[in-house]
Design a protein around this motif. Sequence first.
Motif, PDB file in Angstrom:
ATOM      1  N   GLU A   1       0.872   3.987  -2.950  1.00  0.00           N
ATOM      2  CA  GLU A   1       0.567   5.375  -2.627  1.00  0.00           C
ATOM      3  C   GLU A   1       1.618   6.328  -3.193  1.00  0.00           C
ATOM      4  OE1 GLU A   1       0.263   8.203   1.372  1.00  0.00           O
ATOM      5  OE2 GLU A   1       0.033   6.034   1.567  1.00  0.00           O
ATOM      6  N   HIS A   2       2.878   5.879  -3.192  1.00  0.00           N
ATOM      7  CA  HIS A   2       3.984   6.736  -3.641  1.00  0.00           C
ATOM      8  C   HIS A   2       4.483   6.364  -5.034  1.00  0.00           C
ATOM      9  CE1 HIS A   2       4.164   8.887   0.140  1.00  0.00           C
ATOM     10  NE2 HIS A   2       3.945   7.727   0.734  1.00  0.00           N
ATOM     11  N   HIS A   3       3.703   5.559  -5.734  1.00  0.00           N
ATOM     12  CA  HIS A   3       4.003   5.157  -7.112  1.00  0.00           C
ATOM     13  C   HIS A   3       5.384   4.509  -7.240  1.00  0.00           C
ATOM     14  CE1 HIS A   3       0.342   7.096  -8.453  1.00  0.00           C
ATOM     15  NE2 HIS A   3       0.668   8.101  -7.642  1.00  0.00           N
ATOM     16  N   LEU A   4       5.705   3.658  -6.273  1.00  0.00           N
ATOM     17  CA  LEU A   4       6.960   2.896  -6.313  1.00  0.00           C
ATOM     18  C   LEU A   4       6.698   1.556  -6.997  1.00  0.00           C
ATOM     19  CD1 LEU A   4       8.059   3.589  -2.632  1.00  0.00           C
ATOM     20  CD2 LEU A   4       8.889   4.730  -4.702  1.00  0.00           C
TER      21      LEU A   4
ATOM     22  N   ASN B   1       2.011   0.765 -12.148  1.00  0.00           N
ATOM     23  CA  ASN B   1       3.304   0.210 -11.780  1.00  0.00           C
ATOM     24  C   ASN B   1       3.430  -1.274 -12.077  1.00  0.00           C
ATOM     25  OD1 ASN B   1       4.494   2.561 -10.791  1.00  0.00           O
ATOM     26  ND2 ASN B   1       3.503   2.319  -8.810  1.00  0.00           N
TER      27      ASN B   1
ATOM     28  N   ARG C   1      -5.225   0.523  -6.794  1.00  0.00           N
ATOM     29  CA  ARG C   1      -5.094   1.912  -6.327  1.00  0.00           C
ATOM     30  C   ARG C   1      -4.804   2.888  -7.474  1.00  0.00           C
ATOM     31  NH1 ARG C   1      -3.521   3.855  -0.928  1.00  0.00           N
ATOM     32  NH2 ARG C   1      -3.124   6.051  -1.177  1.00  0.00           N
ATOM     33  N   ASN C   2      -3.944   2.461  -8.403  1.00  0.00           N
ATOM     34  CA  ASN C   2      -3.439   3.400  -9.415  1.00  0.00           C
ATOM     35  C   ASN C   2      -3.823   3.032 -10.835  1.00  0.00           C
ATOM     36  OD1 ASN C   2      -2.023   4.781  -7.361  1.00  0.00           O
ATOM     37  ND2 ASN C   2      -0.338   3.344  -7.512  1.00  0.00           N
TER      38      ASN C   2
ATOM     39  N   SER D   1      -1.296  -2.119  -6.483  1.00  0.00           N
ATOM     40  CA  SER D   1      -1.014  -0.993  -7.367  1.00  0.00           C
ATOM     41  C   SER D   1      -2.092  -0.847  -8.438  1.00  0.00           C
ATOM     42  CB  SER D   1       0.351  -1.177  -8.024  1.00  0.00           C
ATOM     43  OG  SER D   1       0.627  -0.113  -8.904  1.00  0.00           O
TER      44      SER D   1
ATOM     45  N   HIS E   1       0.837  -1.209   0.000  1.00  0.00           N
ATOM     46  CA  HIS E   1       0.000   0.000   0.000  1.00  0.00           C
ATOM     47  C   HIS E   1       0.871   1.258   0.000  1.00  0.00           C
ATOM     48  CE1 HIS E   1      -4.000  -1.741   0.216  1.00  0.00           C
ATOM     49  NE2 HIS E   1      -3.505  -2.645   1.038  1.00  0.00           N
ATOM     50  N   LEU E   2       1.950   1.240   0.762  1.00  0.00           N
ATOM     51  CA  LEU E   2       2.864   2.388   0.786  1.00  0.00           C
ATOM     52  C   LEU E   2       3.495   2.591  -0.590  1.00  0.00           C
ATOM     53  CD1 LEU E   2       4.198   4.562   2.607  1.00  0.00           C
ATOM     54  CD2 LEU E   2       6.059   2.907   2.955  1.00  0.00           C
ATOM     55  N   LYS E   3       3.936   1.502  -1.216  1.00  0.00           N
ATOM     56  CA  LYS E   3       4.531   1.600  -2.555  1.00  0.00           C
ATOM     57  C   LYS E   3       3.516   2.142  -3.549  1.00  0.00           C
ATOM     58  CE  LYS E   3       8.105  -1.981  -2.447  1.00  0.00           C
ATOM     59  NZ  LYS E   3       8.513  -3.256  -3.086  1.00  0.00           N
TER      60      LYS E   3
END
Length: 125
Positions: free
Chosen positions: A62-65, A121, A116-117, A113, A58-60
């Motif tokens: 959120e920060h598009h990692l 990614n 979320r996105n 990812s 989730h952190l990745k």
Amino acid sequence: MSETPADDFDPRASSLSGTVADEVMSELLAMRSSIDNIDATLVYLLAERFKATQRVGHLKAEHHLPPADPGREVAQIARLRRLAEDAQLDPAFAEKFLNFIISEVIRHHQAISETRNGGSNAAEA
């Protein structure tokens, strides 16, 4: 409470029952009891590990990692191989095990990812 498959597990189940001496069967069942406890612990440890990696996913996202981190994976495999050697466990087995876990984690991170996105990614793994 509903019954799960684990609820009807019979730790004394064996196709060897009645074919070996009682004292041998008793010793075998005692050893298997320890193995059963270890297996249960492994399942709960893996569950905790995957809960932590879900948070990372989730952190990745959120920060598009990217879902994968090849540098960390290489370092983790080398570390696990050293730990396996110290524990007298086959390092090749430990590496295969970790590679399986890593592939599942990456798959989860890709799914997070994508959710979320919109999958931006997923190709970076």
